[in-house]
Design a protein around this motif. Structure first.
Motif, short mmCIF file in Angstrom:
data_model
loop_
_atom_site.label_atom_id
_atom_site.label_comp_id
_atom_site.label_asym_id
_atom_site.label_seq_id
_atom_site.Cartn_x
_atom_site.Cartn_y
_atom_site.Cartn_z
N GLY A 136 -11.44 42.70 -32.64
CA GLY A 136 -11.49 43.96 -33.34
C GLY A 136 -12.91 44.49 -33.37
N PHE A 137 -13.11 45.57 -34.12
CA PHE A 137 -14.41 46.24 -34.22
C PHE A 137 -14.86 46.27 -35.68
N VAL A 138 -16.17 46.40 -35.87
CA VAL A 138 -16.76 46.38 -37.20
C VAL A 138 -17.79 47.51 -37.32
N LEU A 139 -17.76 48.21 -38.45
CA LEU A 139 -18.84 49.13 -38.83
C LEU A 139 -19.54 48.53 -40.06
N GLN A 140 -20.85 48.75 -40.16
CA GLN A 140 -21.64 48.05 -41.17
C GLN A 140 -22.70 48.99 -41.74
N GLY B 199 -41.52 37.03 -48.08
CA GLY B 199 -40.38 36.90 -47.17
C GLY B 199 -39.05 36.90 -47.88
N PHE B 200 -39.06 36.73 -49.20
CA PHE B 200 -37.81 36.77 -49.97
C PHE B 200 -37.42 38.21 -50.27
N GLY B 201 -36.12 38.40 -50.42
CA GLY B 201 -35.63 39.73 -50.73
C GLY B 201 -34.21 39.71 -51.23
N LEU B 202 -33.73 40.87 -51.61
CA LEU B 202 -32.33 41.07 -52.00
C LEU B 202 -31.64 41.85 -50.89
N THR B 203 -30.34 41.69 -50.79
CA THR B 203 -29.61 42.38 -49.74
C THR B 203 -28.25 42.83 -50.25
N LEU B 204 -27.85 44.03 -49.83
CA LEU B 204 -26.53 44.58 -50.11
C LEU B 204 -25.90 44.97 -48.79
N ASP B 205 -24.61 44.65 -48.60
CA ASP B 205 -24.00 44.86 -47.28
C ASP B 205 -22.53 45.23 -47.45
N ALA B 206 -22.08 46.18 -46.63
CA ALA B 206 -20.67 46.55 -46.58
C ALA B 206 -20.23 46.61 -45.13
N LYS B 207 -19.10 45.97 -44.84
CA LYS B 207 -18.52 46.01 -43.50
C LYS B 207 -17.08 46.52 -43.60
N LYS B 208 -16.70 47.34 -42.65
CA LYS B 208 -15.31 47.75 -42.51
C LYS B 208 -14.80 47.24 -41.17
N TYR B 209 -13.82 46.37 -41.23
CA TYR B 209 -13.23 45.79 -40.02
C TYR B 209 -12.01 46.59 -39.59
N PHE B 210 -11.82 46.68 -38.27
CA PHE B 210 -10.64 47.32 -37.72
C PHE B 210 -9.98 46.30 -36.77
N VAL B 211 -8.95 45.62 -37.27
CA VAL B 211 -8.33 44.55 -36.50
C VAL B 211 -6.89 44.38 -36.96
N ASP B 212 -6.01 44.06 -36.02
CA ASP B 212 -4.59 43.86 -36.29
C ASP B 212 -4.23 42.38 -36.11
#
Length: 224
Positions: free
Chosen positions: A164-168, A179-192
């Protein structure tokens, strides 16, 4: 699957070739430890085989799950990177139309969503938003028949592995120069996936499902 494994191996080789250094907010490698919510859709898009007579309008929903996730990212420059993730998530699938609430069709389906994304970063100081896109391979490693299907004679349930495909999209937030940090992430998967229920060796029901989960993550990052 083979192409995804080759891409993953190439990313691992790049990581291995990177010199070990102290934390650096502009370093080549970033490792993230995340808490992740996996929020699938799971609806039926077609019924291809049905020898038991499903109620008209039968529809399903897959359960949400919350898991730890490890992400590894390699930066080619300040703007472009490749990222892969490691996790396993588990879901049940219930029928909700034409059946009593809580009618379980699939139990404890364990999934490895092998994912590789290319990301473009906007270097805006300590806060660096990004967008990305990539490919995924949904690998089902264990699937059990749901509790409601066993009395009907179901002995085996399968979910097909699929590409499938992914948008992020998301943002990395540097915490000083360590070098330390915070992270926020959203992915939308398109897969059957194709779901199959067997009574011994007889295919009783086969349906196609649109999974298309949202995968939302937050956590800490270390770049070096």
């Amino acid at each position: 699957m083979k192409k995804l494994l080759v891409a993953g191996a190439a990313l691992a080789a790049l990581l291995a070739a990177s010199p070990a250094t102290a934390g650096d907010p502009s370093g080549k490698v970033q490792v993230k430890l995340l808490g992740t919510a996996v929020l699938p859709d799971g609806k039926i898009t077609s019924v291809d085989t049905d020898i038991v007579g499903l109620p008209a309008g039968t529809q399903t929903a897959a359960s949400d799950n919350y898991v730890p996730t490890l992400a590894i990212e390699y930066f080619f420059n300040d703007s472009f990177s490749l990222e892969t993730i490691c996790c396993m998530t588990q879901h049940d699938v219930d029928a909700y139309s034409g059946f009593a609430p809580g009618t379980e069709l699939v139990s404890n389906a364990k999934l490895i969503p092998a994912t590789l994304t290319a990301k473009y970063h906007l270097p805006l100081g300590p806060v660096k938003p990004y967008v990305g896109a990539g490919v995924t391979y949904f690998w089902w490693v264990d699937v059990d028949p749901g509790a409601a299907t066993i009395p009907l004679g179901v002995t085996r349930t399968d979910l097909s592995d699929e590409f499938g495909f992914v948008l992020q999209g998301g943002a990395d937030i540097a915490l000083g120069d360590s070098g330390f940090g915070l992270t926020l992430d959203a992915k939308k998967y398109f897969v059957d996936t194709t779901a199959s229920w067997y009574a011994n060796d007889t295919l009783a029901i086969q349906t196609k499902h649109k999974l298309d989960p949202w995968v939302l993550s937050a956590g800490i990052a270390y770049r070096f």
